[in-house]
Design an enzyme around this catalytic site. Sequence first.
Site, PDB file in Angstrom:
ATOM      1  N   CYS A 155      13.403  10.555   7.451  1.00 45.14           N
ATOM      2  CA  CYS A 155      13.196  10.175   8.853  1.00 45.14           C
ATOM      3  C   CYS A 155      14.464  10.298   9.683  1.00 45.14           C
ATOM      4  O   CYS A 155      14.405  10.585  10.877  1.00 45.14           O
ATOM      5  CB  CYS A 155      12.642   8.752   8.926  1.00 45.14           C
ATOM      6  SG  CYS A 155      13.579   7.551   7.961  1.00 45.14           S
ATOM      7  N   LYS A 202       0.857  -1.170   0.000  1.00 42.70           N
ATOM      8  CA  LYS A 202       0.000   0.000   0.000  1.00 42.70           C
ATOM      9  C   LYS A 202       0.907   1.238   0.000  1.00 42.70           C
ATOM     10  O   LYS A 202       1.436   1.631   1.035  1.00 42.70           O
ATOM     11  CB  LYS A 202      -0.910  -0.034   1.237  1.00 42.70           C
ATOM     12  CG  LYS A 202      -2.115   0.926   1.182  1.00 42.70           C
ATOM     13  CD  LYS A 202      -1.731   2.344   1.378  1.00 42.70           C
ATOM     14  CE  LYS A 202      -2.888   3.305   1.421  1.00 42.70           C
ATOM     15  NZ  LYS A 202      -2.399   4.698   1.600  1.00 42.70           N
ATOM     16  N   GLU A 242       9.816   0.968  10.960  1.00 40.80           N
ATOM     17  CA  GLU A 242      10.857   2.000  10.936  1.00 40.80           C
ATOM     18  C   GLU A 242      10.129   3.322  10.982  1.00 40.80           C
ATOM     19  O   GLU A 242       9.385   3.656  10.063  1.00 40.80           O
ATOM     20  CB  GLU A 242      11.723   1.860   9.687  1.00 40.80           C
ATOM     21  CG  GLU A 242      12.963   2.744   9.719  1.00 40.80           C
ATOM     22  CD  GLU A 242      12.780   4.014   8.923  1.00 40.80           C
ATOM     23  OE1 GLU A 242      12.546   5.069   9.569  1.00 40.80           O
ATOM     24  OE2 GLU A 242      12.856   3.969   7.688  1.00 40.80           O
ATOM     25  N   GLU A 287       9.367  15.624  15.738  1.00 34.74           N
ATOM     26  CA  GLU A 287       9.787  15.468  14.341  1.00 34.74           C
ATOM     27  C   GLU A 287       9.002  16.438  13.461  1.00 34.74           C
ATOM     28  O   GLU A 287       7.771  16.420  13.445  1.00 34.74           O
ATOM     29  CB  GLU A 287       9.564  14.034  13.867  1.00 34.74           C
ATOM     30  CG  GLU A 287      10.070  13.793  12.460  1.00 34.74           C
ATOM     31  CD  GLU A 287       9.897  12.361  12.003  1.00 34.74           C
ATOM     32  OE1 GLU A 287      10.809  11.817  11.357  1.00 34.74           O
ATOM     33  OE2 GLU A 287       8.825  11.782  12.283  1.00 34.74           O
ATOM     34  N   THR A 297       5.661   7.715  13.804  1.00 32.96           N
ATOM     35  CA  THR A 297       5.523   6.940  15.031  1.00 32.96           C
ATOM     36  C   THR A 297       4.053   6.795  15.429  1.00 32.96           C
ATOM     37  O   THR A 297       3.629   5.727  15.881  1.00 32.96           O
ATOM     38  CB  THR A 297       6.324   7.608  16.160  1.00 32.96           C
ATOM     39  OG1 THR A 297       7.709   7.616  15.793  1.00 32.96           O
ATOM     40  CG2 THR A 297       6.164   6.858  17.468  1.00 32.96           C
TER      41      THR A 297
END
Length: 495
Positions: free
Chosen positions: A297, A189, A263, A398, A243
Amino acid sequence: MTIMTIPPRPTLLDVQQQDMLIGGKRVPALSGKRFETRNPATGELLATVAQGGAEDVDRAVKAARAAFEGPWRRMKPVERQRIMLRLADLVEAHFEELAMLDTLDLGAPYSRTIMGKARAGALLRYYAGQAMLITGDTIDNNAPGDVISHTLKEPIGVVAAINPWNGPIGMSVWKAGPVLATGCTLVMKPAEQTPLSALRFGDLCMEAGVPEGVINVVTGLGDAGAALSGHPDVDKIAFTGSTGVGEKILHSAAPTMKRVTVELGGKSPNIVFADADLDKAVPAAAMAVFANAGQICSAGTRLFVQSTIHDEFMDRLAAYTRTIRVGDPLDPETQIGPVVSAPQMDKILAFIDSAHKEGAQPLIGGNRMRGAGYDAGYFIEPTIFTGVADEMTIAREEIFGPVLSAFTFDTIEEVLTRANATEFGLGSGVWTRDLATAHRMARGIRAGSVWVNCYQMLDPAVPFGGYKMSGFGRESGPHHIEDYLETKAVWMRLD
């Protein structure tokens, strides 16, 4: 000097409506729904794409299960290897097209996306080699009597790959490689922001001879990803992304005890000591965060500079940043393009606003770019803040955009403590000429990768993944395929 040639518009885009790949065939969503994908640099409509839902996920999983239970899982490793090597050749032969699709869909400069050609081919060839190295063990056990035991390595089954939007074709290859090497099957996906190169990669898999149903590509929105992660007939999930979404995937996978590798996000420290080679460290510190418009990331978003060189370093960093060319992704001279979407731009600008309100000092940038060539897209100036405190929002969360937070430090002990004072642990950088300092930092930083006097280096043979809230499991390296295999113990009494 080599002059880069920009290839023509991909022929895939001659078809305005793009359908999913299920069971070896391009098919529309059962609901008939479609969504748009647009060029973030210009707003141009690229294609309308099949908006798969739960029922489409179900038929893709059924196709993958049927292919897994067929001859594919029992195919000799050398045959799987031959298919993968043909696929590597095809991906390389068509990589200009794949890179252009990512440039148009993501907004990354073509000068950047085309650099993925060598890595894509190397990844597929590495995993093709791994296909021949899957072995069990013969065990000298201590059971009474004449008993022998050994282990078998068997493919885990149907794998769901849920991919992010920041590196579309590279992520497709990275997720498909271990699946093909081990004899598993895949329902992939791609992110709704960047679905096009994944669909083209699926076509190339068919052309390479991958059996129907082994590789399936379901395009859609978040509900399709949720349906896939919770599907009872999926055996493993491989997820790369935020996350927050990773936490949701773990919850949805729990009732059926799926194997999961994730990840996730990062807030990576990049640490410059006074003895560093500044001619190398300055441009590297800039591109560690500004490359791909900060949408990486493991970007080095927290810059720690030893106090004795801080002012000089920041002056040089600001001067270098002013030379970075932001603009049209199709211009060979462009180094940074737009961010992927209007919502992503708004999120980044909100972080910048919070930095101002919390007292960080803007050194350079901090605005949406305006004017000819910028107004129709989502361009943000490369931004550096100094005077950042560890507890500020931009120091902790982030951002996933071209925003750098700079700090000073005095000692190794201090910077190790502060570098590790984060919930994340994906990447990190250390700049020093002192070997003892380099080793001490490499051992002390709690992150999955430590780059010393370099940043963002990757290789198919070297594992990549995170500590803490940056996830678990590793991609690349000799142990990656273990996550796609079951270990079966076999006991035989001979007396």
